[in-house]
Design a protein around this motif. Structure first.
Motif, short mmCIF file in Angstrom:
data_model
loop_
_atom_site.label_atom_id
_atom_site.label_comp_id
_atom_site.label_asym_id
_atom_site.label_seq_id
_atom_site.Cartn_x
_atom_site.Cartn_y
_atom_site.Cartn_z
N TRP A 1 0.81 -1.21 0.00
CA TRP A 1 0.00 0.00 0.00
C TRP A 1 0.85 1.27 0.00
CZ3 TRP A 1 -0.52 3.67 3.94
CH2 TRP A 1 0.07 3.36 5.15
N LEU A 2 2.13 1.16 0.28
CA LEU A 2 3.02 2.32 0.22
C LEU A 2 3.88 2.33 -1.04
CD1 LEU A 2 4.32 2.66 3.88
CD2 LEU A 2 2.80 4.19 2.66
N ASP A 3 3.60 1.45 -1.98
CA ASP A 3 4.38 1.33 -3.21
C ASP A 3 4.06 2.50 -4.14
OD1 ASP A 3 5.91 0.52 -5.33
OD2 ASP A 3 4.55 -1.10 -5.93
N VAL A 4 4.99 3.44 -4.27
CA VAL A 4 4.74 4.60 -5.13
C VAL A 4 5.08 4.31 -6.58
CG1 VAL A 4 5.00 6.32 -3.31
CG2 VAL A 4 7.01 5.57 -4.58
N GLN A 5 5.52 3.11 -6.89
CA GLN A 5 5.79 2.71 -8.27
C GLN A 5 4.70 1.74 -8.77
OE1 GLN A 5 8.27 3.94 -10.19
NE2 GLN A 5 8.86 5.26 -8.51
N GLY B 1 6.20 14.27 -4.85
CA GLY B 1 6.53 14.99 -6.07
C GLY B 1 7.73 14.38 -6.75
N TYR B 2 8.73 14.05 -5.97
CA TYR B 2 9.92 13.42 -6.56
C TYR B 2 9.60 12.01 -7.04
CZ TYR B 2 14.42 11.29 -7.22
OH TYR B 2 15.46 10.61 -7.78
N GLN B 3 8.96 11.23 -6.19
CA GLN B 3 8.71 9.83 -6.52
C GLN B 3 7.72 9.66 -7.68
OE1 GLN B 3 10.06 6.94 -5.46
NE2 GLN B 3 11.51 8.15 -4.29
N LEU B 4 6.68 10.49 -7.72
CA LEU B 4 5.63 10.32 -8.72
C LEU B 4 5.85 11.11 -10.00
CD1 LEU B 4 2.47 10.31 -6.43
CD2 LEU B 4 3.68 8.35 -7.39
N LEU B 5 6.60 12.20 -9.92
CA LEU B 5 6.76 13.04 -11.11
C LEU B 5 8.16 13.00 -11.71
CD1 LEU B 5 4.70 16.11 -9.86
CD2 LEU B 5 3.93 14.19 -11.26
N VAL B 6 9.16 12.66 -10.92
CA VAL B 6 10.54 12.64 -11.43
C VAL B 6 11.03 11.21 -11.61
CG1 VAL B 6 12.93 13.32 -10.95
CG2 VAL B 6 11.05 14.86 -10.36
N ALA B 7 10.93 10.40 -10.56
CA ALA B 7 11.52 9.07 -10.58
C ALA B 7 10.56 7.99 -11.05
CB ALA B 7 12.02 8.71 -9.19
#
Length: 70
Positions: free
Chosen positions: A7-11, A55-61
């Motif tokens: 549930w915390l997997d941002v990928q 923002g970093y995890q979802l939009l950059v990485a």
């Protein structure tokens, strides 16, 4: 049980649409601003940090192909 573990997997593939990722980051950022306006600095810092991290995890990485493509 695997859904509970991730549930915390941002990928996650669920987050593939760009509009959804922008909305998530935007809501966190706007909520931080709302908390600053109310003088609640603890919550403002918490949501501000979440907005920066997401923002970093979802939009950059974020890899929309999930590492499957070339």
């Amino acid at each position: 049980m695997s859904a509970r573990r991730n549930w915390l997997d941002v990928q996650s593939p669920v987050l593939r649409p760009l509009w959804l990722r922008i909305v998530i980051v935007g809501v966190c950022a706007l909520w931080a601003i709302f908390e600053i306006a109310g003088g609640n600095w603890f919550w403002a810092i918490l949501f501000g940090a979440a907005a920066v991290y997401l923002g970093y995890q979802l939009l950059v990485a974020f890899d929309p192909d999930g590492g499957q493509g070339e």
